[in-house]
Design an enzyme around this catalytic site. Structure first.
Site, short mmCIF file in Angstrom:
data_model
loop_
_atom_site.label_atom_id
_atom_site.label_comp_id
_atom_site.label_asym_id
_atom_site.label_seq_id
_atom_site.Cartn_x
_atom_site.Cartn_y
_atom_site.Cartn_z
N HIS A 344 44.28 49.95 40.80
CA HIS A 344 43.32 48.85 40.95
C HIS A 344 42.18 49.01 39.94
CE1 HIS A 344 40.55 46.09 43.14
NE2 HIS A 344 39.64 46.97 42.76
N GLU A 345 41.66 50.24 39.83
CA GLU A 345 40.56 50.47 38.88
C GLU A 345 41.03 50.30 37.45
OE1 GLU A 345 37.51 50.85 39.72
OE2 GLU A 345 37.96 50.85 41.84
N HIS A 348 40.87 46.75 36.44
CA HIS A 348 39.55 46.29 35.99
C HIS A 348 39.38 46.52 34.50
CE1 HIS A 348 37.76 45.01 39.69
NE2 HIS A 348 37.89 46.18 40.29
N GLU A 406 38.25 41.36 41.66
CA GLU A 406 38.89 42.28 42.61
C GLU A 406 40.31 41.83 42.93
OE1 GLU A 406 37.72 45.19 43.56
OE2 GLU A 406 36.03 44.77 42.23
#
Length: 464
Positions: A344-345, A348, A406
């Site tokens: 997930h990071e 980003h 997100e």
């Protein structure tokens, strides 16, 4: 000819009356007292709006005492009740903090607290032989006094929040000694960083001429990039203990997942750095079993020295284990769930969210009791008060943009085939932090930069 004379005579008279009317209106509009009270009223309207939103959410904490059917697979009734009581306590406390802060702020404005503090800084400066022409020095003294004042007035609330509310619900790990030391470090670190930045900013504005805003933008961009680069290496270690992640299966999988990275802003793990100076930081509370990371950090005999690519911060002055609250036991995440969080990071970074947020973030004296026009006060008045309507709208837009980012990062993790462990990781993290999964739609829309848990789980469930 007579008609012509009459027309010529009446025309200027009408124009004069209109101009006079506009002058009167402009003078009334620009009246310092009118500006002040317009800003003051808007400030209270924003407070009442925020209070109304908090009331809507607090009613859910108070009335929803049974876990809803659609949450049965996400949280058990015992954890749901703990989360409800924890968030109800925080919301009730937040109401009193909010009303006190608004009253304090109002009294400062009405009784001229800002110009008073500016004059105190000027008197202090003159005691050392500097006159009012040394505006940068006076500005630094002013900000120092402002930080001291805000620290003193907010300290009782910080102490109560830490040693009553957080302690009651099993989150506080700090001793009074560690808390005091931590607050002192935060105070001096904030001054050490803020004072030179403020001094340089004022100097650039004073020397920049008509195009000062371009130089200010470049300066703030450079400062932002610098802070991103040095934060975890030089600032964060002042407050947390960092130890290299031990060799093993998790480290190997992380190295496979992230060959390059940049910093992001998640609270459980983050990326930062540029070029060859890249790091991944995992908070020890993210791990399912993080006891080795709380050790002294000394290398055992025969142990290899791992590369500094991954570190895990721990509180270097925690309570002894028998003193830790036992009201709430954290689960932590297994290796696959940690990789899902990091995916997930990584999303980003891959999708450019860090750079986009950085670009977005770059992008009246007499009314407040000043006879002179100090630069720092002008910045405070403009950005905190005059621009407050725009700031509210912009803040809401940034919140919406953050929610979109997100969802995109979650989708990126799903593309890496980490959807299932990411879902379980999100559920565990929500339980560990006693997040209340029932949210008022208006409160959530206005405040939540991260989508609520159920929305994220639903999005991850959708087919490609």
């Amino acid at each position: 000819m007579l008609l012509g004379d009459d027309h010529d005579w009446r025309g200027p008279a009408v124009v004069f009356d209109v101009e006079l009317l506009w002058q009167v209106r402009l003078q009334a509009t620009m009246d310092p007292e009118s500006i002040f009270w317009a800003v003051f009223v808007f400030m209270w309207l924003v407070y009442l709006w925020e209070t109304y939103l908090s009331y809507r959410q607090r009613e859910l904490y108070r009335t929803v005492i049974k876990i809803p059917q659609n949450l049965a697979g996400v949280m058990d009734q015992e954890t749901f009740e703990k989360a409800r009581l924890y968030n109800l306590d925080k919301s009730n406390f937040g109401f009193y903090v909010g009303i006190w802060g608004e009253i304090e702020h109002s009294l400062i404005l009405i009784y001229g607290g800002i110009p008073f503090l500016w004059n105190v800084a000027g008197d202090m400066m003159q005691n050392y032989g500097y006159d009012s022409s040394y505006q940068i020095i006076q500005s630094v003294l002013f900000l120092t006094l402002a930080v001291v004042f805000s620290t003193i007035t907010s300290m009782p609330f910080t102490v109560y929040s830490t040693f009553v509310i957080e302690e009651r619900h099993g989150f506080n790990k700090q001793t009074p000694g560690f808390f005091a030391k931590d607050q002192v470090k935060k105070f001096f670190v904030s001054l050490a960083i803020g004072m030179p930045i403020t001094a340089l900013l004022i100097y650039i504005i004073q020397m920049g001429g008509d195009y000062f805003f371009i130089y200010v933008w470049v300066f703030l961009l450079v400062v932002s990039l610098l802070m991103i680069t040095i934060y975890a290496d030089y600032i964060a270690p002042l407050f947390d203990k960092f130890t290299p992640l031990p060799e093993g299966d998790l480290r190997s999988k992380i190295e496979e997942l992230a060959k390059s990275s940049k910093r992001s802003s998640h609270s459980n793990a983050y990326f930062y750095g540029f070029f060859k100076n890249k790091r991944i930081v995992l908070f020890d509370t993210l791990l399912e079993d993080y006891s080795p990371l709380n050790a002294d950090g000394e290398k055992k005999e025969g142990e290899t020295d791992p590369a500094p690519a991954e570190k895990a911060p721990t509180d270097s002055d925690d309570k002894p284990s028998d003193d830790k609250p036992k009201g709430h036991k954290k689960q932590g995440c297994n290796n696959e769930e940690i990789l899902a969080v990091l995916s997930h990071e990584l999303g980003h970074w891959k999708l450019g969210h860090i750079v986009k947020n950085l670009v977005i973030s770059q992008v009246l004296y007499s009314a407040f009791g000043f006879d002179s026009r100090p630069t720092i006060i002008g910045l405070i008045i403009i950005f905190q008060y005059v621009f407050s309507p725009y700031n509210e709208v912009l803040s809401f837009c940034v919140t919406m943009l953050s929610r979109m980012f997100e969802f995109q990062a979650d989708a990126f993790a799903k593309q890496l085939r980490h959807a299932a462990p990411l879902k379980t990781a999100l559920i565990k993290l929500n339980k560990d932090n006693l997040g209340f999964p029932v949210n008022d739609w208006l409160f959530s829309t206005w405040h939540f930069s991260h989508p609520p848990l159920l929305e994220r789980l639903k999005a991850l469930d959708k087919s490609e």
